[in-house]
Design an enzyme around this catalytic site. Structure first.
Site, short mmCIF file in Angstrom:
data_model
loop_
_atom_site.label_atom_id
_atom_site.label_comp_id
_atom_site.label_asym_id
_atom_site.label_seq_id
_atom_site.Cartn_x
_atom_site.Cartn_y
_atom_site.Cartn_z
N HIS A 297 -28.11 -4.73 -13.59
CA HIS A 297 -28.55 -5.64 -14.66
C HIS A 297 -28.38 -7.09 -14.21
CE1 HIS A 297 -28.56 -6.93 -19.06
NE2 HIS A 297 -27.97 -7.97 -18.48
N GLU A 298 -27.22 -7.42 -13.66
CA GLU A 298 -26.96 -8.80 -13.24
C GLU A 298 -27.78 -9.19 -12.01
OE1 GLU A 298 -25.43 -10.70 -15.22
OE2 GLU A 298 -24.78 -9.07 -16.52
N HIS B 175 -31.10 -10.17 -13.20
CA HIS B 175 -31.11 -11.56 -13.65
C HIS B 175 -31.31 -12.50 -12.46
CE1 HIS B 175 -30.32 -11.37 -17.88
NE2 HIS B 175 -29.11 -10.86 -17.78
N GLU C 101 -32.66 -10.27 -21.51
CA GLU C 101 -31.63 -9.23 -21.44
C GLU C 101 -32.27 -7.84 -21.41
OE1 GLU C 101 -28.27 -9.31 -21.04
OE2 GLU C 101 -28.63 -11.42 -20.62
#
Length: 380
Positions: free
Chosen positions: A141-142, A145, A192
């Site tokens: 997930h990060e 980003h 997100e």
């Protein structure tokens, strides 16, 4: 020091995972997130302007803070996280592995910030809460980003939020900054959802992604929780209540930078069942060397189409009303009253006829909240 994701990759877990060479972040970005990013990337000098802001933003201070008061992930420290990080960068073909820190904080959290180069921070609360596969989805997930360039905008959002608190005593100044912050938060809630998709592409285990979100919502009591029941909460949240509840959902969402956890789980499961996801897993996806040729108009058109489909398919009372209005449904005054009261009212044909004069003005009010579109896009 930043290292390449292709160096010393012998620590890749034994379970074989599909890799996506040259994948563009457009492959997994939520349509609203993607249209904003495509437009920003097309702005001449955009990167230069925001890099120039690094002198105003506390980025250097943040880097020194984490370096001095957190534990940097490496081959010598938190080696299992270091392996996950390099693996995530390898799968998404992110050439430079961002520095990653573990920060002492019982609150489960993770973030990717930075203007010049992104850094990833995870809290001890999160590391202790999640198992290996759940944590792998969070690291992915990060990294998602970082690949999308969200770290730049997240850093600016943090800066503006802090600035708004400092100038709260200046009425007009505070209003102007909070308007920008509110818009950034709405975009970031969609980003997100994009990063959740990246986490699934990295972990390639939907159940682990679901469990991770469920634990963030309910703690480390997995034996007491059930994924299907958790997803049922999201469905109840979306379709339950009347227009009063719809308005409360929007008010609850506005101050948040993350979508609500149940909504994130439902959105991720929905995306995992789409043809877009299957095509990515089959190796058919947009490449980042094609990003410069992307059309802003097409991106916004796709985003508008997504929102229209969301309104049509939504079970939320307000979104259903917006769909009815867009479809030219009659008796808007009675329909609006019934939605707010949750009942059937006594305004028959006469009421509808009496409201006809003001009808041209009335539809505008329910349409105002169309910005958030997806009422449950906030949280954890």
């Amino acid at each position: 020091m930043t290292e390449s994701s292709h160096e010393s990759h012998e620590n890749v877990p034994s379970r074989q995972r599909r890799r996506f060479p040259g994948i563009s972040s457009r492959a997994y970005e939520h349509p609203a997130d993607r249209s904003a990013l495509v437009a920003l990337r097309k702005l001449s000098g955009f990167d230069t302007v925001f890099k120039a802001l690094s002198g105003l933003l506390p980025e250097r201070s943040l880097r020194l803070l984490f370096l001095s008061d957190s534990v940097r992930v490496s081959d010598a420290q938190f080696t299992h996280l270091n392996s996950m990080l390099r693996d995530a960068c390898y799968i998404l073909d992110l050439e430079k592995v961002p520095p990653m820190y573990v920060n002492q904080d019982p609150q489960p959290n993770a973030m990717c910030i930075g203007l010049d180069e992104p850094i990833i921070v995870v809290t001890t609360g999160l590391v202790e809460l999640l198992d290996e596969e759940e944590m792998r989805a969070v690291v992915g997930h990060e990294v998602g980003h970082a690949l999308s360039g969200h770290a730049v905008y997240r850093t600016i959002l943090l800066f503006l939020t802090n600035l708004a608190l400092k100038v709260a005593w200046i009425p007009l100044g505070n209003v102007a900054i909070m308007a920008i912050v509110t818009a950034l938060r709405e975009w970031f809630r969609k980003s997100e959802l994009s990063a959740d998709r990246a986490g699934l592409l990295v972990g390639q285990d939907l159940q682990a992604s679901m469990r991770g979100l469920m634990k963030i919502a309910g703690g480390n009591h997995l034996h007491e929780m059930n994924v299907d029941a958790f997803l049922a909460q999201a469905d109840e949240y979306e379709k339950g209540g009347d227009l009063r509840d719809s308005v409360l959902k929007i008010l609850n969402v506005l101050p948040r930078s993350h979508p609500f956890t149940t909504v994130r789980a439902a959105e991720l499961k929905k995306w995992s069942e789409t043809r877009d996801y299957q095509r990515i897993m089959d190796g058919h996806y947009p490449r980042r060397d094609e990003d410069k040729d992307t059309s802003v108009t097409d991106a916004f058109r796709e985003s508008a189409s997504h929102y229209a489909d969301s309104v049509r398919g939504s079970k939320d009372p307000l979104m259903k009303l917006v769909g009815d209005i867009a479809g030219g449904a009659g008796d808007l005054g009675g329909k609006l009253r019934d939605k707010f009261t949750g009942g059937g009212g006594s305004g028959g044909a006469g009421t509808a006829k009496g409201d006809a004069t003001d009808g041209s003005q009335e539809p505008r009010n329910p349409e105002d909240p169309e910005g958030p579109r997806e009422p449950g896009s906030a949280g954890s």
